[in-house]
Design an enzyme around this catalytic site. Structure first.
Site, PDB file in Angstrom:
ATOM      1  N   GLN A  28      25.839  29.996  47.392  1.00 27.67           N
ATOM      2  CA  GLN A  28      25.536  30.660  48.651  1.00 27.67           C
ATOM      3  C   GLN A  28      24.241  31.471  48.574  1.00 27.67           C
ATOM      4  OE1 GLN A  28      28.532  30.424  47.312  1.00 27.67           O
ATOM      5  NE2 GLN A  28      29.967  29.791  48.885  1.00 27.67           N
ATOM      6  N   HIS A  44      36.258  36.888  50.794  1.00 30.52           N
ATOM      7  CA  HIS A  44      36.974  37.845  49.944  1.00 30.52           C
ATOM      8  C   HIS A  44      37.309  39.176  50.590  1.00 30.52           C
ATOM      9  CE1 HIS A  44      36.097  34.941  46.922  1.00 30.52           C
ATOM     10  NE2 HIS A  44      34.824  35.284  46.774  1.00 30.52           N
ATOM     11  N   GLU A  68      36.357  32.014  51.434  1.00 28.52           N
ATOM     12  CA  GLU A  68      37.414  32.174  50.442  1.00 28.52           C
ATOM     13  C   GLU A  68      38.154  33.460  50.750  1.00 28.52           C
ATOM     14  OE1 GLU A  68      35.882  31.982  46.498  1.00 28.52           O
ATOM     15  OE2 GLU A  68      35.447  29.835  46.627  1.00 28.52           O
TER      16      GLU A  68
END
Length: 894
Positions: free
Chosen positions: A458, A771, A792
């Site tokens: 990323q 996250h 995620e």
């Protein structure tokens, strides 16, 4: 980001090395951080007020001159097209008489190809006895920005060893500092908003008052004849120490600066017949209530024209009476010379004659940055138009840019690459770097395919690039083993093939490919010619023919006159392909003199003063702690960062707040949460914003957020969008799952939500959010659209009880509020990896109202390695993704 290999990655040969690396990675957490050293001979800047250019136009002498066309004065004339060159021998020197003792903070040497290897910067009060304030035996040429400490009236470069067989040659020798301490030039522009008169005006739209209104977008212009003048009444008599003239293109070649006590009798305090235009900072000595510019010869067929006429006075002594001008709490805004800007110590600019020096600098930077994942070094390397032979291997916090209006204006014969060697071939932590506005011709090694490696994760944009050669390919992974988790290509032409390999997901927008090969979980193509056929989920190709609304990222370039400018691409609708190949770029070009160049040591007060004065910001590589929020209140403001310039809000403030105005562009910056919790890191529009910005939306380009990792950062919401019609163009919003010791943990780096959208008709193109401890994205506004989403869930819930949303297990990655009636999204992936407690369950990836106007297409949930469970994909459809079935697809919902 995922630290687990792709379940559907292309086959790779197992090896003991890779297995060992994977074990360290899964069990040990983050890779061992190797502390790197600062690149040799780059001094850290002083944390002081912005320095003033003292040397321009001052008497300059030298030990010798190569010929009559390369005199010493050419190095202090402000013209980067003229130069001083010495005889072909050692030693040689060039010396500037500043006219008075000055405290020095910086010296900039803009070398021609014939540069100095060993030299000293020396100061003197009498031009006889010299003191060295800088010394090197490893000078690299190019533009060297040296932060120094010393004082003197005379300053010289004393060279003892050359880098070439020729002499020493400087395009410019610039000395920065302040005169003082007695009679130090003060920070207040006394002319602003004062009464002003002029000999004439071109028309009603260019009055004299426009030159003292503090607005760099308005100007005074005179009739097209000589002489002409403009005069300001300061309201009281002052000791005048500096005048700044911000000329429009129609400037004066010959002019005087004059003072008067009665507006009748005038005394000359400065005179020139070789005015260069642009931003001229003139240090003067004189006194008076009235100050005027008296112009006797124009440089063009037009009149004389000034954006701003600024007058500064001494701070000490009885001759400085109380000011009758409007009070100001802002510090002065440093002017920017658009032809020779001071980019500070971490930007390196090269021309084609300096290819060897550029390669040496690149090698130094990469050695320092290859493993420096959570360090503080930041760098940008800029190439002027031309052809080079280069191998650009990018490490952390390094960006490389071409300075042409088209990528094809700068051609690198070689590579612009990212490798994963440092992490055993695993590219899933190759963050925070980028390449923009370059053409690359791969080196020929005979017949066959030549390969460019771009093994990234990323926050690594590949923008406005041209990879030449129809038989070549760019591989988005390590190319033989390892894994990758990226990424973005935008406004890019690849003549050959793009091979995604083990890339878990990828977003390609407004680009042109020869072909594409590969797929793992979520590959989205939008406005891409040469995209593969639409097919989901096997292969997982989401293909959208056009991009309904887009704006490419602003970029820095040099025009034909040698002026640095920022090009702001125009808004596009229903577009496909690049904005530049076989096309005339559409947009606005802004001279760099309209920007405040933010360098390490700059304060939030200085940035806010520039913003309040209508200036844009070019934020050079560095880490900037903010003790006040940056307030962006003017429409069409550009904030452009280089080299992952990083802003850290201290004491729980918000880093940036944008008013509910048209057309702000925020690009190329990393917002890093401070150790005191901030309620938000960036706010676009205040709460309750209601204006319609459809014709000119605010846009965010390569804006990255981080909570933890470098420091134990804390932020409730990272990005809150309250304005309507905002456009997001590639953002990674990340609560850290690994980092420096003591910076990561469930209670160490708390962050509730990555992004909250309250505005209507907000559009996201390339959105990565990971996250956070509650929802990753909360969307409250109507008419929202997202093209490509990667997520995620948090790795670290200690147990299920700690991660509950009422009676629901965990929080969805992407939540559309129940009140919303219209929302669309294409190509979305959400992954879990509950490594602290694999028994934890997230109930669903996407949670949305069931209404006719809400449609999601092509979604995937993944349990990375089967560590943890996502029970459903969207609402109660799809799933579970767990140890037994690690991947679950849903084509449409809800």
């Amino acid at each position: 980001m995922s630290r687990y290999p792709s379940a559907h990655a292309e086959p790779v040969a197992p090896s003991a090395r890779r297995r060992a690396g994977l074990r360290r990675w899964l069990i040990g957490g983050a890779a061992t951080l190797m502390l790197s050293t600062v690149v040799a001979a780059v001094a850290l800047p002083n944390a002081s007020a912005a320095p003033t250019l003292l040397s321009q136009g001052k008497p300059t002498t030298a030990s010798s001159a190569e010929n009559a066309g390369t005199s010493a004065s050419a190095a202090t004339d402000g013209n980067t097209g003229t130069r001083w060159a010495s005889a072909f021998s050692d030693p040689q020197w060039i010396q500037v008489d500043l006219g008075a003792t000055a405290t020095l903070s910086q010296v900039v040497l803009n070398w021609e190809a014939a540069s100095g290897k060993a030299f000293q910067i020396q100061v003197s009060d009498n031009a006889s006895t010299w003191t060295s304030i800088y010394n090197t035996t490893t000078g690299t040429g190019g533009v060297q920005t040296l932060n120094v400490s010393g004082s003197g009236r005379y300053v010289r470069m004393y060279g003892t060893q050359r880098n070439t067989a020729y002499g020493y040659s400087l395009w410019e020798f610039q000395i920065f500092g302040e005169f003082g301490p007695s009679g130090t030039c003060g920070p207040v522009n006394r002319a602003i908003s004062r009464p002003v008169t002029a000999s004439s005006t071109e028309n009603a739209g260019t009055p004299a008052s426009a030159a003292v209104d503090g607005d760099p977008g308005t100007r005074w212009s005179s009739a097209a004849s000589d002489p002409q003048w403009i005069s300001v009444d300061l309201g009281a008599s002052y000791q005048i120490c500096r005048v700044v003239l911000r000329w429009e293109a129609a400037y004066a070649r010959a002019f005087q600066i004059q003072t008067s006590g009665d507006n009748t009798s005038w005394a000359n305090i400065y005179s020139t017949t070789t005015g260069t235009g642009g931003v001229q900072t003139v240090d003067v000595t004189g006194s008076g209530r009235y100050v005027r510019v008296y112009a006797t010869a124009r440089a063009t067929q037009w009149g004389d024209s000034l954006w701003e006429f600024e007058v500064y006075t001494t701070q000490s002594g009885t001759s400085n009476p109380p000011s009758s001008s409007p009070p100001t709490s802002n510090p002065p805004v440093e002017p920017t010379d658009p032809k020779n800007p001071n980019f500070g110590p971490n930007v390196f600019v090269f021309d084609p004659s300096q290819a060897a020096a550029a390669q040496s600098r690149l090698n130094q930077i990469f050695t320092a940055q290859e493993t420096n994942q959570f360090g503080t070094n930041r760098y940008a390397v800029l190439y002027k138009p031309g052809t080079y032979t280069q191998d650009v291997n990018l490490g952390f916090y390094t960006t490389v840019h071409g300075l042409g209006l088209s990528p094809d204006d700068v051609n690198l014969n070689g590579h612009v690459r990212v490798e994963a060697t440092w992490f055993d071939g695993n590219a899933t932590q190759n963050f925070w770097r980028g390449a923009e506005n370059l053409a690359v011709t791969l080196p020929g090694t005979g017949n066959g395919i030549q390969v460019e490696r771009w093994a990234v994760a990323q926050a690594v944009p590949y923008r406005r690039m041209h990879l030449k050669g129809a038989n070549n390919q760019i591989q988005l992974w390590n190319g033989g083993d390892g894994w990758a988790s990226g990424g973005l290509m935008a406004d890019t032409k690849v003549d050959g093939q793009v091979v995604s390999g083990s890339q878990q997901q990828w977003y390609s927008r407004n680009s042109e490919f020869g072909s594409w090969a590969g797929s793992v979980w979520n590959m989205v193509f939008q406005g891409v010619t040469g995209a593969p056929p639409a097919n989901f989920p096997n292969p997982s190709h989401t293909v959208i023919g056009t991009t309904p609304i887009s704006r490419e990222k602003p970029f820095l370039y040099i025009d034909g006159t040698g002026t640095y400018r920022v090009f702001v691409p125009a808004l596009q609708t229903n577009s496909s392909g690049t904005s530049w190949y076989n096309k005339t770029p559409q947009g606005q070009s802004i001279s760099l003199d309209q920007f405040y160049v933010v360098r390490p040591g700059a304060t939030a007060a200085q940035m806010n003063a520039a913003l309040a004065a209508g200036r844009h910001l070019l934020v050079t590589p560095g880490v900037y702690h903010l003790n006040q929020t940056l307030q962006v209140n003017n429409p069409n403001t550009v904030i452009l960062g280089l080299g992952l310039a990083t802003l850290i809000p201290d004491n729980g403030i918000t880093a940036i707040k944008v008013a509910d105005v048209d057309g702000v562009k925020l690009a190329g910056v990393l917002i890093d949460a401070g150790t005191v919790n901030s309620p938000t890191l960036v706010e676009v529009g205040p709460p309750g914003s209601a204006a319609n910005h459809a014709a000119n939306p605010t846009s965010l380009h390569d804006v990255f957020f981080r909570v933890g990792g470098y420091i134990a950062g804390k932020a409730t919401v990272s990005l809150q969008i309250n304005s309507n019609n905002v456009l997001g163009d590639h953002m990674w919003i990340w609560r850290a799952d690994h980092g420096n010791a003591g910076t990561v943990g469930w209670t160490v780096n708390p962050g509730d939500v990555g992004m909250v959208v309250n505005g209507n008709n907000v559009l996201m193109e390339g959105l990565f959010v990971e996250h956070y401890q509650k929802y990753q994205v909360v969307w409250n506004g109507n008419g929202g659209r997202t093209y490509f989403f990667q997520n995620e869930m948090p790795y670290d819930p200690p147990n299920q009880a700690a991660w509950m949303n009422g009676s629901t297990r965990g929080y969805a990655a992407y939540k559309v509020a129940d009140s919303v009636t219209t929302h669309e999204a294409w190509g979305l992936g959400s992954y879990c990896y509950f490594n602290v407690n694999p028994a934890v369950v997230g109930e669903r990836s996407f949670e949305v109202p069931v209404k006719p106007g809400i449609q999601f297409r092509n979604m995937v949930s993944v349990s990375l390695g089967g560590v943890g469970t996502i029970n459903r994909v969207i609402n109660n459809t799809g799933g579970p993704a767990n140890t037994a079935n690690q991947i679950q697809y849903v084509v449409s919902g809800p």
